[in-house]
Scaffold this active site. Structure first.
Site, PDB file in Angstrom:
ATOM      1  CE  LYS A  79     -18.513   1.595   6.682  1.00 13.34           C
ATOM      2  NZ  LYS A  79     -18.071   1.657   8.432  1.00 13.34           N
ATOM      3  CD  GLU A 130     -19.655   3.165  11.218  1.00 13.79           C
ATOM      4  OE1 GLU A 130     -18.367   4.731  11.488  1.00 13.79           O
ATOM      5  OE2 GLU A 130     -19.572   2.014  10.890  1.00 13.79           O
ATOM      6  N   GLY A 154       5.313  -1.021   6.837  1.00 12.80           N
ATOM      7  CA  GLY A 154       5.514   0.613   8.235  1.00 12.80           C
ATOM      8  C   GLY A 154       6.487   1.643   6.892  1.00 12.80           C
ATOM      9  CG  HIS A 210     -25.495  27.048  14.689  1.00 11.53           C
ATOM     10  ND1 HIS A 210     -26.448  28.284  14.769  1.00 11.53           N
ATOM     11  CD2 HIS A 210     -26.088  26.403  15.103  1.00 11.53           C
ATOM     12  CE1 HIS A 210     -27.025  27.730  15.543  1.00 11.53           C
ATOM     13  NE2 HIS A 210     -26.805  26.803  16.441  1.00 11.53           N
ATOM     14  CD  GLU A 242     -14.991   2.879   4.727  1.00  4.34           C
ATOM     15  OE1 GLU A 242     -16.554   2.422   5.655  1.00  4.34           O
ATOM     16  OE2 GLU A 242     -14.243   2.156   5.439  1.00  4.34           O
ATOM     17  CE  LYS A 254     -11.616  -4.212   8.751  1.00  6.28           C
ATOM     18  NZ  LYS A 254     -12.898  -4.322   8.660  1.00  6.28           N
ATOM     19  CD1 TRP A 261      -3.344   0.827   1.154  1.00  9.15           C
ATOM     20  CD2 TRP A 261      -1.533   2.118   1.764  1.00  9.15           C
ATOM     21  NE1 TRP A 261      -3.766   2.232   0.838  1.00  9.15           N
ATOM     22  CE2 TRP A 261      -3.401   2.806   1.590  1.00  9.15           C
ATOM     23  CE3 TRP A 261      -1.604   2.896   2.535  1.00  9.15           C
ATOM     24  CZ2 TRP A 261      -3.662   3.866   2.226  1.00  9.15           C
ATOM     25  CZ3 TRP A 261      -1.226   4.359   2.944  1.00  9.15           C
ATOM     26  CH2 TRP A 261      -2.864   5.121   3.261  1.00  9.15           C
TER      27      TRP A 261
HETATM   28  C1  AGP Z   1     -14.419   2.075   8.899  1.00 10.43           C
HETATM   29  O1  AGP Z   1     -15.555   1.504   8.391  1.00 10.43           O
HETATM   30  C2  AGP Z   1     -12.857   1.560   8.587  1.00 10.43           C
HETATM   31  N1  AGP Z   1     -12.627   0.942   8.486  1.00 10.43           N
HETATM   32  C3  AGP Z   1     -12.184   2.405   9.876  1.00 10.43           C
HETATM   33  O2  AGP Z   1     -12.984   4.377   9.521  1.00 10.43           O
HETATM   34  C4  AGP Z   1     -11.763   1.800  11.142  1.00 10.43           C
HETATM   35  O3  AGP Z   1     -13.007   2.159  12.066  1.00 10.43           O
HETATM   36  C5  AGP Z   1     -10.388   2.487  11.425  1.00 10.43           C
HETATM   37  O4  AGP Z   1      -9.407   2.863  10.628  1.00 10.43           O
HETATM   38  C6  AGP Z   1     -10.130   2.510  13.121  1.00 10.43           C
HETATM   39  O5  AGP Z   1      -9.158   0.608  12.177  1.00 10.43           O
HETATM   40  P1  AGP Z   1      -9.226  -0.256  14.114  1.00 10.43           P
HETATM   41  O6  AGP Z   1     -11.181  -0.076  14.641  1.00 10.43           O
HETATM   42  O7  AGP Z   1      -8.759  -1.128  13.489  1.00 10.43           O
HETATM   43  O8  AGP Z   1      -9.049   0.535  14.963  1.00 10.43           O
END
Ligand code: AGP
Length: 610
Positions: free
Chosen positions: A487, A483, A101, A506, A490, A605, A75
């Site tokens: 969703k 949320e 990393g 506002h 994303e 993820k 990535w």
């Molecule tokens: C939401 O659908 C995400 N994939 C993302 O916001 C995720 O919740 C965030 O990166 C935090 O991840 P974690 O819960 O594994 O710490």
């Protein structure tokens, strides 16, 4: 984010490595590569831009074979997604490296290595590790010593695996900031960034700790700590299904995981609410002692997990009578914050490896938080290991990048936390029992909500040609609106915002027109009349509304408003109940738009770099 798989075996490991990469695809990546050492001590590498499938096709045309190998899904951070920037990186045809990393001092090291005559082929920070190991090997007894010298010069985060074609019996691995897990087989051993990659070959794992360097060979694993001292890292059998990575009858993991929520919540509740009362052991040893003394709660999380923390603040302050603050981890870790006396730090994370959340936990310990709790879905993850106590959500592996069942099981854990803290703060037995009963009613209630899927699928068509959407909620439904907006953006790439409905006038009211669908979460509760006034403000300006409400809230569909009937439920669990229709809405909109639901563009993820 990036994924790592490595193996040392007697058999050919290419298929194991590629299967491991497929099982890491969910983490998000842009290119993939594999390197193996064959029986003649020759190193061969194949890399492809795009999906692992591209790599598979390349390997079909030109197979690689060998008993020692490493593989990677990248990535991009330093250098664009491309074949040349994909890992493994090679030095002098002998050293191969994969890395997760970011090496922060890569520029200085690059200049130094160029001065020594090394030629760089990629724009990555990783390539410095490759050449540095090669350079250090010139004055070291073996590859292990060369890697130990190399990592001492690295600043930043790494989970890295190094192999040398002249020493095909060993892989050397090192961890600082990016997780690595060793998998133990019979006469063969493995390394990966995530146990998912290795489930087809082993169930026995040990996690490396910060600063560890290990030498992995077929019959032996030697682990050394940051000072080079030999250490043991306990190996444990994990009980995760091999098929967790399988979509089954569902078209996407996200849909499967959305429908798994009643079961995930049932599993999360099992053995934790006994005879209608909370079993405090759900939070691990010593939890009650900690909860007794707590006077303030600081929640830290990112993304969806942050939204569950926002809901929890409403619960903790209103029901458990304790002050609670919540902050995004990437903000918390870079500011000086005040630590109220007897504060409990609560982190929330599906993966347990989110770099910002982990850094925030470490900082919190430094600045004076005496106790920490994590709400997490991955046993053995860094956050679980580094927190004092843990509540494990039992959502099972969540593969879709868009978090669904992890979110609702986090909310279940946070509601149990509310009871656990509340019982030391005057919450009546009756109230505790009521909350526990509501929690127990959730799986059946969610089955009713999931039955709305086909009507939500129809509704999704209204959104297909839209570029924006506004989500509204009040009270503990405001984070649910957030949320819902996360969703939608994303996975369907539609720009979506969430507002506490009282904030409309506002500013955001200026956005309202027929092209801006407004989604409202509206269970009948104490704020419903206030919310109705906000809905009228939108209606008066020609906005098109989609209202998710129960029959008691008394909304009626007309030309400007579509009402989606959500089953009536107890107030306390309404945030969980109203989450599911919004997950389904974003899923079906994404299907119409034809986006990559499980691996949305640019996202990962598990966000293991900051
Ligand atoms: C939401 O659908 C995400 N994939 C993302 O916001 C995720 O919740 C965030 O990166 C935090 O991840 P974690 O819960 O594994 O710490």
């Amino acid at each position: 984010m990036c994924g790592i798989v490595g193996a040392v075996a007697q058999r050919d490991v290419t298929d194991i490595l590629v299967e491991g990469l497929k099982r890491l695809e969910y983490r998000g990546y842009d290119s993939a590569g594999v390197a193996v050492i064959n029986n003649n001590n020759e190193l061969f590498t194949t890399k492809r831009l795009g999906k692992v499938q591209e790599l598979v096709q390349a390997l079909e045309q030109q197979p690689l074979s060998g008993g020692t190998g490493i593989a990677h899904t990248r990535w991009a951070t330093h250098g664009a997604p491309s074949e040349v920037n994909a890992h493994p990186h090679i030095s002098s045809n002998t050293i191969a490296v994969v890395h997760n990393g970011i090496i922060e001092n890569h520029q200085a090291l690059r200049t130094q290595l160029q001065g020594l005559g090394y030629e760089f082929l990629s724009q990555t920070d990783t390539e410095v590790i490759t050449h540095l190991v090669h350079h250090e090997l010139k004055t070291s007894d073996n590859l292990l010593a060369a890697v130990q010298k190399t990592v001492k010069q690295l600043e930043g985060a790494y989970g890295t695996v190094v192999m040398d074609s002249r020493d095909k019996d060993n892989l050397i691995v090192a961890r600082s900031g990016s997780p690595l897990v060793i998998g133990y087989g019979l006469g063969e051993n493995f390394i990966a960034s995530d146990i998912m990659a290795l489930l087809p070959v082993t169930r026995k794992f040990s996690y490396l700790e910060e600063g560890d360097v290990a030498q992995i060979s077929r019959f032996e694993v030697k682990i050394f700590d940051i000072d080079g001292k030999p250490v043991e890292r306990a190996a444990k059998e994990v009980n995760v299904s091999h098929d967790s990575g399988d979509k089954g009858e569902y078209r996407h993991f996200m849909l499967k995981e959305t429908f798994e929520q009643p079961t995930a919540i049932r599993n999360t509740l099992e053995g934790r609410i006994v005879a209608g009362a909370l079993d405090i052991n759900a939070f691990g040893e010593g939890a009650d002692e900690i909860f007794k003394q707590v006077k303030h709660i600081q929640i830290i999380a990112c993304g969806t997990s942050y939204h569950s923390g926002m809901v929890a603040r409403y619960w903790l302050e209103e029901l458990a009578g304790i002050s609670c603050n919540i902050e995004i981890a990437s903000e918390f870790r870079y500011r000086k914050s005040f630590v109220p006396k007897n504060s409990l730090l609560v982190t929330i994370s599906q993966s347990g490896e989110t770099a910002d959340t982990l850094a925030a936990l470490r900082l919190a310990k430094e600045i004076g938080y005496k106790s920490s709790l994590v709400i997490c879905n991955v046993a053995g993850s860094s956050l679980v290991r580094e927190s004092d106590i843990a509540f494990m959500t039992k959502a099972g592996a969540e593969i879709g990048v868009a978090s669904t069942k992890a979110f609702t099981t986090q909310l279940v854990g946070l509601l149990m936390l509310t009871v656990a803290i509340g019982q030391h703060n005057g919450m009546s037995k009756e109230k505790q029992g009521e909350i526990c009963q509501s929690l127990m009613s959730l799986p059946a209630k969610l089955d009713e909500v999931l039955a709305l899927a086909s009507s939500i699928e129809e509704l999704a068509e209204d959104f297909a040609d839209k570029n924006h959407a506004l989500f509204l909620g009040r009270g503990d439904q405001y984070p649910i609106a957030m949320e819902g907006a996360l969703k939608l953006k994303e996975i369907s790439y539609i720009h979506a915002e969430a507002y506490a409905a009282g904030e409309l006038k506002h500013g955001p009211l200026a956005l309202i027109d027929a092209e801006m669908p407004v989604i409202v979460v509206a269970p009948k509760n104490d704020l419903i009349e206030k919310l109705k006034s906000n809905v009228e403000e939108v209606r008066a300006r020609g906005g098109l509304m989609y209202v998710f409400a129960d029959s008691d809230a008394n909304f009626a569909s007309d030309d400007t408003m579509k009402v989606i009937d959500v089953p009536v439920c107890d107030d306390i669990i309404a945030p969980i109940v109203y989450t599911l229709p919004l997950q389904l809405l974003s899923y079906y909109v994404a299907i119409i738009k034809g986006t990559d639901v499980d691996q949305p563009r640019n996202l990962a993820k598990s966000v293991t770099v900051e």
